[in-house]
Design a protein around this motif. Structure first.
Motif, PDB file in Angstrom:
ATOM      1  N   PHE A  75       1.411   5.371   3.356  1.00 34.13           N
ATOM      2  CA  PHE A  75       0.190   5.120   2.578  1.00 34.13           C
ATOM      3  C   PHE A  75      -0.461   6.440   2.172  1.00 34.13           C
ATOM      4  O   PHE A  75      -0.876   6.622   1.018  1.00 34.13           O
ATOM      5  CB  PHE A  75      -0.777   4.267   3.401  1.00 34.13           C
ATOM      6  N   ALA A  76      -0.538   7.368   3.127  1.00 36.89           N
ATOM      7  CA  ALA A  76      -1.146   8.669   2.834  1.00 36.89           C
ATOM      8  C   ALA A  76      -0.393   9.391   1.732  1.00 36.89           C
ATOM      9  O   ALA A  76      -0.993   9.987   0.820  1.00 36.89           O
ATOM     10  CB  ALA A  76      -1.184   9.523   4.099  1.00 36.89           C
ATOM     11  N   ALA A 115       0.810  -1.219   0.000  1.00 40.26           N
ATOM     12  CA  ALA A 115       0.000   0.000   0.000  1.00 40.26           C
ATOM     13  C   ALA A 115       0.841   1.266   0.000  1.00 40.26           C
ATOM     14  O   ALA A 115       0.377   2.330  -0.405  1.00 40.26           O
ATOM     15  CB  ALA A 115      -0.922   0.003   1.213  1.00 40.26           C
ATOM     16  N   ARG A 116       2.083   1.154   0.438  1.00 38.74           N
ATOM     17  CA  ARG A 116       2.943   2.342   0.523  1.00 38.74           C
ATOM     18  C   ARG A 116       3.518   2.744  -0.834  1.00 38.74           C
ATOM     19  O   ARG A 116       3.871   3.907  -1.031  1.00 38.74           O
ATOM     20  CB  ARG A 116       4.089   2.080   1.505  1.00 38.74           C
ATOM     21  N   LEU A 162      -4.613  14.849   6.622  1.00 41.12           N
ATOM     22  CA  LEU A 162      -5.812  15.252   5.908  1.00 41.12           C
ATOM     23  C   LEU A 162      -6.877  15.668   6.923  1.00 41.12           C
ATOM     24  O   LEU A 162      -6.911  15.154   8.041  1.00 41.12           O
ATOM     25  CB  LEU A 162      -6.359  14.106   5.048  1.00 41.12           C
ATOM     26  N   GLN A 163      -7.731  16.583   6.525  1.00 41.66           N
ATOM     27  CA  GLN A 163      -8.808  17.036   7.397  1.00 41.66           C
ATOM     28  C   GLN A 163     -10.061  16.221   7.109  1.00 41.66           C
ATOM     29  O   GLN A 163     -10.566  16.219   5.985  1.00 41.66           O
ATOM     30  CB  GLN A 163      -9.094  18.523   7.171  1.00 41.66           C
ATOM     31  N   LYS A 201       9.274  14.275   1.494  1.00 45.30           N
ATOM     32  CA  LYS A 201       9.938  14.429   2.786  1.00 45.30           C
ATOM     33  C   LYS A 201       8.917  14.711   3.878  1.00 45.30           C
ATOM     34  O   LYS A 201       9.027  15.659   4.638  1.00 45.30           O
ATOM     35  CB  LYS A 201      10.968  15.553   2.714  1.00 45.30           C
ATOM     36  N   VAL A 202       7.918  13.884   3.952  1.00 46.83           N
ATOM     37  CA  VAL A 202       6.810  14.124   4.865  1.00 46.83           C
ATOM     38  C   VAL A 202       7.256  14.113   6.324  1.00 46.83           C
ATOM     39  O   VAL A 202       6.719  14.839   7.148  1.00 46.83           O
ATOM     40  CB  VAL A 202       5.688  13.093   4.630  1.00 46.83           C
ATOM     41  N   ARG A 203       8.264  13.313   6.654  1.00 52.97           N
ATOM     42  CA  ARG A 203       8.681  13.215   8.056  1.00 52.97           C
ATOM     43  C   ARG A 203       9.404  14.466   8.550  1.00 52.97           C
ATOM     44  O   ARG A 203       9.524  14.674   9.750  1.00 52.97           O
ATOM     45  CB  ARG A 203       9.566  11.979   8.252  1.00 52.97           C
ATOM     46  N   GLU A 204       9.886  15.272   7.622  1.00 53.18           N
ATOM     47  CA  GLU A 204      10.600  16.482   8.028  1.00 53.18           C
ATOM     48  C   GLU A 204       9.708  17.443   8.793  1.00 53.18           C
ATOM     49  O   GLU A 204      10.180  18.222   9.613  1.00 53.18           O
ATOM     50  CB  GLU A 204      11.194  17.180   6.796  1.00 53.18           C
TER      51      GLU A 204
END
Length: 702
Positions: free
Chosen positions: A327-328, A290-291, A355-356, A384-387
């Motif tokens: 996944f997101a 899924a990722r 996400l809202q 780089k979502v973790r940043e």
């Protein structure tokens, strides 16, 4: 018209009301996990055959005020039971609800059963067989607000069971709840757009969606009903209803439905379930992660719907948190503008989607409280979502690692502490063991909300391996709080995994998962180095030796003989393995499974160096006495002194923060104490100078 109670799963009552309205039913009253209706038998048949949300359809036969056994018996006997079913039919009785006098549901069920069979005996001289399994007639009694209700169950087996699911898979989602998720998603408003499940498991969500889109009756494959042996059953009417709905099936309706999962066995089950549900031609199943899975489907509109892993076990939370995050990002890259609907019991994980939520609905899946959440997917290419998560913590961890890793190399060790609650909002300790991480969560203050501490811990679990460039699958999570007695040694897991770590020319086995402590106290590193330095040609006693790491260093430092004493045989065996790992012959040394205080009482040998590191408190079941280091340390050290050779030394350590050494008592005993706490504090524990206290004790000279 008759009165019915239609049961469902908690949280589906409003959806069930809408469904019942579609069957022409107008007299509806909602309650918890059920709906009361006034309906015809024809409408009841429609619910039985078509409802995707109901569990049971219960026809009320009698009702009345009920205080005790006598009332319940009388209310049950209001029904003319031989007019409901023949004595040749088997019978079962279930009961729900209690009062002050009717406190046991099994007893109440027995009262109802007795009232029924007594009536049969009185009127026809025969009684039906009572069976708990697969009974022809199922009677249900309920106590609601001091009223007893007696029902006959027209559905038989629960209606959430459609008959197509032979194997439910690893995380079963009840079919009626799956149908509710599909309904809440809004996909049925336009089933021409793609529907994708990246965690499809055994396929329940997609199968329910396909059947609803093709107007396949929920109970098309059912062959037995609770009304089959009921004398009020209208066979002709029910057959006509079945024919009516079966004629509406759109078996050739084209659908774009895709199911992905990384478990081959689950997908095999999903394909078989879809085949049994007659929708295998419109669902494409494929093994995928899924990722990373790229669908390659160009569509401005579509629906992603999933029941992702919950991460119920502590060890699973790290993997699950990272899974949600990745996944997101994957669906944001592919499906901007689409809709997303998830059902999960890990409500705190939903924030990782970034996400809202438009809507959230509370539901119950078996014993789990869950949420169905709807989102609009916002497109992004951000890699780089973790940043953007816990930046203050990340910056501190990076800074610490840059400094501490250099000192670790200088100290010749590959296991060390890199973070220790430096920031109050991230109250954890992080230790590196080669390419593994051990994250210990300290107990949070009571005035901080649980949700907030959980969110912060989750941020740590996600970002720490990323910052330190380590595999998230090699992270151990522990909860560190005040321990009593031998709690700190209590087993936590059953993995049995050991790795070998290096320290100052010594090697040790550590277990990062099964216990709160790993087998090597990192804050004793400099103390062990000191023991190694001072052990040349000496006879050494290591009291409360744990896994014998101090003993190993003593031997490597040239000790002639080392005696290791610990109450736990398991830890002494661990210690012997550490000896063998360092090519030390265990036959030349002693391993004594005994309480340290008891050993001092019995021992007659003399030693040149004694190391004592007792617990702060112990009340082991193996002992007839407890131990308190503050209360008992003087007596213990006096006994140890008697076992010193002339010129010998005692090193005494403990981690009780409030500890006060009885210097006056020691002076009377002829011992002089020197505080080595700062001198023996390792480089990676400088931020917690009060983590333990160390004293060097020697005999007072004239």
């Amino acid at each position: 018209m008759a009165k019915f109670l239609v049961t469902t799963s908690k949280g589906l009552e409003n959806l069930l009301e809408q469904e019942l309205t579609s069957f022409g039913i107008s007299e509806i009253k909602l309650s918890v996990s059920c709906v009361w209706i006034e309906a015809s038998l024809e409408q009841a048949y429609r619910i039985c055959y078509m409802s995707r949300l109901a569990n049971r359809v219960l026809l009320e036969l009698a009702v009345g005020p009920c205080k005790d056994k006598k009332d319940l018996y009388a209310i049950t006997q209001q029904v003319d039971w031989p007019m409901q079913f023949k004595d040749s039919a088997s019978l079962s009785v279930d009961f729900n609800g209690v009062t002050q006098t009717l406190r046991n549901t099994q007893f109440s069920a027995q009262v109802v059963k007795d009232a029924i069979v007594d009536q049969f005996n009185d009127e026809i001289g025969r009684r039906p067989d009572v069976s708990r399994q697969n009974a022809d007639i199922k009677i249900q009694g309920r106590l609601i607000k001091q009223q007893a209700h007696i029902f006959i169950d027209l559905s038989g087996q629960s209606l959430h069971q459609r008959g197509y699911r032979i194997d439910a898979g690893r995380a079963p989602l009840k079919e009626n709840l799956a149908a509710a998720v599909v309904m809440r998603s809004g996909w049925l408003d336009d089933p021409n757009v793609p529907l994708v499940d990246y965690f499809c498991g055994s396929g329940t969500l997609l199968i329910e969606a396909a059947q609803m889109a093709r107007k396949i009756p929920a109970q098309r494959e059912r062959r037995s009903w609770g009304f089959d042996k009921w004398l009020g059953h209208n066979h002709k009417q029910f057959s006509a209803i079945k024919d009516e709905y079966d004629s509406l099936i759109e078996s050739d309706k084209p659908l774009k439905i895709f199911g992905f999962d990384n478990n081959h066995h689950e997908l095999k089950t999903a394909r078989q379930n879809a085949m049994d549900a007659l929708v295998d031609d419109c669902i494409h199943f494929e093994t995928a992660d899924a990722r990373y899975k790229l669908l390659g489907l160009k569509s401005e509109n579509g629906q992603v719907i999933s029941n992702p892993p919950y991460g119920e076990r502590l060890a699973d939370q790290i993997e699950t948190a990272n899974l949600y995050l990745d996944f997101a990002q994957n669906i944001k890259r592919q499906h901007g503008g689409w809709r997303l609907t998830l059902i999960t019991s890990s409500v705190d994980q939903l924030r990782l989607l970034k996400l809202q939520a438009d809507k959230k609905y509370k539901v119950r899946n078996a014993t789990l409280d869950c949420v169905i959440a709807n989102y609009q997917i916002e497109a992004t290419d951000d890699q780089k979502v973790r940043e953007g998560i816990a930046t203050e913590f990340q910056n501190r961890l990076k800074k610490n690692f840059k400094q501490v890793s250099k000192l670790a190399r200088k100290a010749d060790t590959d296991c060390y502490r890199v973070y220790d609650a430096d920031l109050p909002n991230y109250n954890v300790a992080i230790d590196i063991y080669q390419d593994h991480l051990v994250i210990q969560e300290y107990a949070a203050p009571k005035n901080i909300a649980l949700e907030k501490t959980q969110a912060r811990l989750q941020d740590v679990l996600i970002t720490a391996p990323w910052v330190l460039d380590m595999d998230p699958n090699k992270v151990s999570l522990k909860v560190r709080q005040r321990q009593k007695g031998s709690q700190q040694y209590t087993k936590r897991d059953e993995r049995g995994e050991f790795i070998v770590v290096n320290e100052n020319k010594a090697q040790f086995y550590v277990n990062l998962y099964d216990y709160l402590d790993t087998g090597l106290f990192l804050d004793h590193r400099d103390m062990r180095a000191l023991i190694q330095k001072e052990s040349q040609d000496k006879k050494v006693l290591n009291l409360f030796s744990y896994t014998c790491s101090v003993s190993v260093h003593a031997v490597l430092g040239g000790a002639t003989q080392v005696t290791s004493v610990d109450l736990s045989k398991k830890y002494l065996e661990w210690g012997e393995r550490n000896f063998e790992l360092n090519n030390i012959k265990t036959a030349w040394h002693q391993f004594v499974a005994m309480d340290g205080i008891e050993y001092l009482r019995r021992n007659r040998e003399k030693f040149d160096l004694i190391f004592i590191d007792p617990p702060s408190f112990s009340n082991s079941k193996k002992l007839d006495h407890d131990f308190d280091v503050q209360r008992d340390h003087l007596a213990m050290l006096e006994m140890a002194k008697k076992q010193l050779n002339p010129g010998g030394t005692i090193y005494f350590s403990n981690n009780l923060r409030s500890f006060k050494l009885d210097e006056a008592g020691l002076a009377e005993a002829g011992l002089v104490a020197k505080d080595l706490s700062k001198q023996t504090l390792p480089f990676d524990f400088k931020r917690r100078a009060n983590i333990r206290q160390v004293f060097k004790l020697s005999e007072k000279t004239a």
